[in-house]
Design an enzyme around this catalytic site. Structure first.
Site, PDB file in Angstrom:
ATOM      1  N   THR A 189       0.814  -1.220   0.000  1.00 12.54           N
ATOM      2  CA  THR A 189       0.000   0.000   0.000  1.00 12.54           C
ATOM      3  C   THR A 189       0.852   1.277   0.000  1.00 12.54           C
ATOM      4  OG1 THR A 189      -1.688  -1.177   1.250  1.00 12.54           O
ATOM      5  CG2 THR A 189      -1.824   1.221   1.281  1.00 12.54           C
ATOM      6  N   SER A 224      -6.673  -0.054  -2.492  1.00 15.05           N
ATOM      7  CA  SER A 224      -7.417  -1.063  -3.273  1.00 15.05           C
ATOM      8  C   SER A 224      -6.866  -1.145  -4.692  1.00 15.05           C
ATOM      9  CB  SER A 224      -8.903  -0.697  -3.337  1.00 15.05           C
ATOM     10  OG  SER A 224      -9.426  -0.509  -2.047  1.00 15.05           O
ATOM     11  N   PHE A 256       0.837   2.671   5.805  1.00 13.03           N
ATOM     12  CA  PHE A 256       0.003   1.708   6.551  1.00 13.03           C
ATOM     13  C   PHE A 256       0.650   0.318   6.618  1.00 13.03           C
ATOM     14  CE2 PHE A 256      -4.045   4.047   4.890  1.00 13.03           C
ATOM     15  CZ  PHE A 256      -3.920   5.009   5.875  1.00 13.03           C
ATOM     16  N   ILE A 257       1.940   0.243   6.815  1.00  8.61           N
ATOM     17  CA  ILE A 257       2.589  -1.074   6.792  1.00  8.61           C
ATOM     18  C   ILE A 257       2.686  -1.654   8.213  1.00  8.61           C
ATOM     19  CG2 ILE A 257       4.639  -2.376   6.062  1.00  8.61           C
ATOM     20  CD1 ILE A 257       2.818  -1.013   3.802  1.00  8.61           C
ATOM     21  N   ARG A 299     -25.248 -11.833  35.091  1.00  3.19           N
ATOM     22  CA  ARG A 299     -25.944 -10.544  35.271  1.00  3.19           C
ATOM     23  C   ARG A 299     -27.450 -10.770  35.394  1.00  3.19           C
ATOM     24  NH1 ARG A 299     -25.308  -5.314  36.848  1.00  3.19           N
ATOM     25  NH2 ARG A 299     -26.714  -3.921  35.722  1.00  3.19           N
ATOM     26  N   GLU A 301      -5.835  -6.003   4.058  1.00  5.80           N
ATOM     27  CA  GLU A 301      -5.661  -7.128   3.115  1.00  5.80           C
ATOM     28  C   GLU A 301      -6.847  -7.249   2.149  1.00  5.80           C
ATOM     29  OE1 GLU A 301      -3.624 -10.652   4.186  1.00  5.80           O
ATOM     30  OE2 GLU A 301      -2.779  -9.712   5.966  1.00  5.80           O
ATOM     31  N   GLY A 302      -7.325  -6.080   1.721  1.00  7.09           N
ATOM     32  CA  GLY A 302      -8.462  -6.016   0.806  1.00  7.09           C
ATOM     33  C   GLY A 302      -9.742  -5.787   1.592  1.00  7.09           C
TER      34      GLY A 302
END
Ligand SMILES: Cc1cc2nc3c(=O)[nH]c(=O)nc-3n(C[C@H](O)[C@H](O)[C@H](O)COP(=O)(O)OP(=O)(O)OC[C@H]3O[C@@H](n4cnc5c(N)ncnc54)[C@H](O)[C@@H]3O)c2cc1C
Length: 393
Positions: free
Chosen positions: A126, A132, A156-157, A268, A366-367
């Site tokens: 990226t 994308s 963004f790695i 609860r 990853e997509g």
């Protein structure tokens, strides 16, 4: 009791990862989230217990136990800490290029250090202008004598700054579109390579996400993966195999949130009885559990396909379906878990708000989910189901 296709030996390994996650990683999860610091102690735990070995073949120092078990390890860890699960998934993502297309010499050079966990790795596709649409990348690599010289940046790695080995994609022929991209291995100590900054994020806070810059980075020709111009195909082949790692992370979040909500609902009380006895809460829990099991079916089927040697379009579609389903189930179950805990779900004393923040990224990296749908529909369009139209005028 979840469906379990494992052999007794695989089950034993799964149980030891599960135990390690519960005993050693779960108590650290909230701290990792709050500190925003990369958990080197978890890496050390993985090294000591040979957990990275699950992702590598025996001849490179791994355990050779296959893809299904590796995915289950990511799932088990992510049930308690998605950041720690991601460390495993990215060791696979960053090393797949060498595994899939590396020469024997390249594999011998790098895989043993990754299998032991001595080195962490990363996958750098990226850029700020290309996510994308990865073929729109601008980073270049030009051949100069026996070296390639890289210039540009990546955004963004995951594992930026903690990885020693980066699988990097760059244009060797900027005018050739998809076929002008090549894949390289860049080691972190190469002059001109830098991590320019790290991003603060919504979730997976202990994982580093950073910008890489390449300023006349000179790497030997021997670091080219595959042939020049094959980089885009390699990037996509890697994603086919790595997306299920994200799916496993997502499924772990979904199941972890469901399990927590179930136990909370038993303890609860409102209107004089535990909330697990209220039908609207029961319906939520039943739907969450059913979604987890259906996501698990797609994910484990992918693992079995790889272990059976399946490749090509069938694997591409199975991978995208697992990622799509598990990512959506993570978001759904973690949001419902917050709802089941009511006000307590929204505060940091309880882990479900962390699960919800961590879940979101599994629908993006990853997509994105939109891209998974495009991939699935593209593969469907190539299939023939024409017999269904027989007899239709
Ligand atoms: C925490 C984090 C970690 C990451 N780790 C890595 C990493 O390790 N390595 C790496 O290379 N990358 C990594 N990424 C990058 C990530 O894979 C991309 O952010 C992602 O693929 C989306 O790209 P983008 O952000 O440029 O969004 P864009 O591509 O700009 O998309 C924006 C929106 O448009 C939609 N969209 C785009 N194209 C289409 C289309 N054709 N049809 C329909 N909808 C479309 C998308 O689904 C999205 O909703 C990471 C990102 C984050 C946030």
């Amino acid at each position: 009791m979840a469906w379990d296709p494992l052999s007794p030996e695989q089950r034993e390994l799964r149980d030891s990862v599960r135990e390690l996650a519960r005993a050693r990683i779960a108590p650290r999860a909230a701290e990792i989230d709050e500190s925003h610091e990369f958990p080197w102690d978890v890496v050390e735990l993985y090294r000591e217990n040979d957990i990275f070995g699950l992702f590598f073949e025996e001849r490179y120092g791994g355990l050779g136990t296959g893809t299904l078990l590796a995915l289950i390890a990511v799932e088990e860890v992510s049930k308690v800490c998605a950041t720690s699960g991601l460390i495993l998934a990215v060791q696979e993502l960053g090393s797949l290029g060498v595994k899939l297309v590396g020469t024997d010499e390249q594999k011998q050079r790098w895989l043993p250090r990754l299998a032991s966990g001595e080195w962490l790795c990363a996958y750098a596709l990226t850029e700020s202008g290309s996510g994308s649409d990865s073929a729109a990348m601008r980073t270049t690599a030009r051949l100069d004598g026996e070296d390639y010289v890289l210039n540009g940046s990546k955004r963004f790695i995951t594992n930026a700054g903690v990885a020693h080995l980066y699988t990097v994609f760059a244009k060797t022929d900027p005018d050739a579109g998809h076929s002008g991209i090549s894949a390289f291995v860049v080691e972190a100590d190469t002059p001109g390579f830098e991590v320019a900054r790290l991003e603060p994020k919504m979730g997976i806070s202990g994982s580093t996400t950073g910008e890489l810059t390449f300023d006349e980075v000179r790497i030997p020709r021997a670091n080219l993966l595959g042939s020049e111009g094959e980089g885009f195909k390699i990037a996509m082949r890697i994603l086919d195999r790595s997306r299920p790692g994200v799916a496993a992370q997502a499924l772990g979040i979904a199941q972890g949130a469901t399990d927590y909500a179930l136990e909370y609902a038993k303890s609860r009380e409102t209107m004089g009885r535990p909330i697990v006895e209220h039908q609207l809460i029961q319906a939520k829990l039943a739907d969450m559990e059913t979604e987890c099991e259906s996501a698990r079916g797609l994910l484990y089927r992918f693992g079995e396909m790889v272990d059976d040697g399946v490749d090509g379009p069938e694997l591409t579609k199975a991978s995208a379906m697992a990622k799509l389903k598990c990512g959506d189930v993570a978001m759904y179950c973690s949001t419902e878990a917050v709802q089941i805990l009511g006000g307590y779900g929204y505060i940091k004393e309880y882990p479900v708000e962390r699960f919800m923040r961590d879940a979101k990224i599994t629908q993006i990296y990853e997509g994105t989910q939109e891209i998974q749908r495009l991939v699935i529909a593209r593969e469907m369009a190539k299939e023939s189901r024409a017999f269904l139209l027989a007899g239709v005028a």
